[in-house]
Design an enzyme around this catalytic site. Sequence first.
Site, mmCIF file in Angstrom:
data_model
loop_
_atom_site.group_PDB
_atom_site.id
_atom_site.type_symbol
_atom_site.label_atom_id
_atom_site.label_comp_id
_atom_site.label_asym_id
_atom_site.label_seq_id
_atom_site.Cartn_x
_atom_site.Cartn_y
_atom_site.Cartn_z
ATOM 1 N N HIS A 207 0.801 -1.231 0.000
ATOM 2 C CA HIS A 207 0.000 0.000 0.000
ATOM 3 C C HIS A 207 0.830 1.275 0.000
ATOM 4 C CE1 HIS A 207 0.966 -0.025 4.268
ATOM 5 N NE2 HIS A 207 0.577 1.229 4.312
HETATM 6 C C1 UD1 Z 1 -2.476 5.646 5.534
HETATM 7 C C2 UD1 Z 1 -1.215 6.163 6.228
HETATM 8 C C3 UD1 Z 1 -0.142 5.097 6.188
HETATM 9 C C4 UD1 Z 1 -0.636 3.782 6.711
HETATM 10 C C5 UD1 Z 1 -1.880 3.389 5.936
HETATM 11 C C6 UD1 Z 1 -2.441 2.084 6.423
HETATM 12 C C7 UD1 Z 1 -0.735 8.578 6.093
HETATM 13 C C8 UD1 Z 1 0.097 9.596 5.438
HETATM 14 N N1 UD1 Z 1 -0.684 7.337 5.575
HETATM 15 O O1 UD1 Z 1 -2.142 5.466 4.161
HETATM 16 O O2 UD1 Z 1 0.946 5.512 6.996
HETATM 17 O O3 UD1 Z 1 0.368 2.811 6.585
HETATM 18 O O4 UD1 Z 1 -2.859 4.415 6.100
HETATM 19 O O5 UD1 Z 1 -3.562 1.710 5.688
HETATM 20 O O6 UD1 Z 1 -1.397 8.874 7.062
HETATM 21 N N2 UD1 Z 1 -9.439 4.840 1.121
HETATM 22 C C9 UD1 Z 1 -10.581 4.122 1.068
HETATM 23 N N3 UD1 Z 1 -11.180 3.776 2.250
HETATM 24 C C10 UD1 Z 1 -10.687 4.110 3.457
HETATM 25 C C11 UD1 Z 1 -9.500 4.848 3.501
HETATM 26 C C12 UD1 Z 1 -8.876 5.189 2.337
HETATM 27 O O7 UD1 Z 1 -11.083 3.795 0.004
HETATM 28 O O8 UD1 Z 1 -11.278 3.759 4.483
HETATM 29 C C13 UD1 Z 1 -8.738 5.175 -0.142
HETATM 30 C C14 UD1 Z 1 -9.009 6.574 -0.618
HETATM 31 O O9 UD1 Z 1 -9.079 6.552 -2.001
HETATM 32 C C15 UD1 Z 1 -7.749 7.314 -0.207
HETATM 33 C C16 UD1 Z 1 -6.689 6.231 -0.310
HETATM 34 O O10 UD1 Z 1 -7.345 5.025 0.043
HETATM 35 O O11 UD1 Z 1 -7.512 8.406 -1.006
HETATM 36 C C17 UD1 Z 1 -5.534 6.444 0.601
HETATM 37 O O12 UD1 Z 1 -5.970 6.637 1.951
HETATM 38 P P1 UD1 Z 1 -5.101 7.563 2.963
HETATM 39 O O13 UD1 Z 1 -5.695 7.504 4.311
HETATM 40 O O14 UD1 Z 1 -4.880 8.883 2.345
HETATM 41 O O15 UD1 Z 1 -3.698 6.880 2.961
HETATM 42 P P2 UD1 Z 1 -3.267 5.354 3.042
HETATM 43 O O16 UD1 Z 1 -2.589 5.006 1.778
HETATM 44 O O17 UD1 Z 1 -4.380 4.467 3.515
#
Ligand code: UD1
Length: 362
Positions: A207
């Site tokens: 991820h």
């Molecule tokens: C975040 C953390 C990372 C952690 C990871 C675990 C930061 C900078 N990053 O990264 O350190 O290792 O979580 O999972 O805080 N999305 C969904 N559903 C959700 C959440 C996210 O569909 O419940 C999708 C959205 O399109 C979003 C993307 O995933 O834009 C990324 O989510 P985000 O929370 O920005 O970062 P992660 O890559 O999950």
Amino acid sequence: MLKVINVVGARPNFMKVAPIVAAMKRREREFTPLVVHTGQHYDAAMSDAFFADLDLPQTDVHLGVGSASHAAQTAAVMERFEPVVIQEKPDWVLVVGDVNSTLAAALVCVKLGVKVAHVEAGLRSRDRTMPEEINRILTDQIADLLFTPSADADQNLIAEGIPPERIRLVGNVMIDSLYQHLERAQQSTIRERLGLTDSRYAVLTLHRPSNVDDRTTFEGILSALERISEELPIIFPVHPRAARTIAELGLLDRLTNAGNLRLIEPLGYLDFLNLYSGAQLVLTDSGGIQEETTVLGIPCLTLRENTERPVTVSLGTNKIVGTDPEKIVAEALAALQQPARLRVDIPFWDGKTAERIVDALR
Ligand code: UD1
């Protein structure tokens, strides 16, 4: 009586906060714990499933922040968390890990003059292109009390000029959750549901933006995995960020036809623990999984160029292999030839970290 706001935001926070809140609840004459969820992660599979599996109490306040750019997400947590802190007047705010919610909540507290404690302090990958590395450095600079998981973290903090009296080596609180749930996880039927009858399978998670947002890197890693999956099935619970890239690059057909590379929905805590604890090999770019496989003695290949968790390499089962496809294949094939590893004891990763944290807050 100490009032403590425990902040959670994203998936890797839940298993760190659960044992701490449980320890506070066991000492109800001394602590009033509140749980604030920022809403950084919001899908049932990324959030609710963990509350159920880990017996985390309902959140007292949900900030409903959701996904956005780094600046917008961090700012939204700050704006919505500030009035909560002003209203609740906690004695401590406890933040964990290195996600955007961690830094945002800590920044709110330091500006309000409210004491903040950081759990999992001092980890450094020395890779400032990782958003988490920036979150770690800044959170550690402003927090009042820094709870470290291992001695290397103490050394990192001292080298950055943090006074030793702010640092407490307490161990790894994720491992408290792991030990507490290992037995219950054995009741999960996930392996049966996936048709796995023995340990001849691997588990994969991916991820990191550096791996899944970059087309060339991601396709390179996938081609290595297709090759490895000729040897044994690889189970791949797909994080939403990786799912997005797979859809954008039109790779779903290719991957679903890859036979032994099996894409599934993200798993809850107990199903995932059951799955990787029985695997012959784990491939990952997660931080926490490097630690969990070390404790269970499962060989782990980390598909990154660095780690902020060096004890998993020096004392544990982890190997940093980078993202070069040929290297990944060679290392995986070599790891599959190795005899089974024994469980590893890392100092202070003993399941009693939450108690040490709660004692120190007291
Ligand atoms: C975040 C953390 C990372 C952690 C990871 C675990 C930061 C900078 N990053 O990264 O350190 O290792 O979580 O999972 O805080 N999305 C969904 N559903 C959700 C959440 C996210 O569909 O419940 C999708 C959205 O399109 C979003 C993307 O995933 O834009 C990324 O989510 P985000 O929370 O920005 O970062 P992660 O890559 O999950």
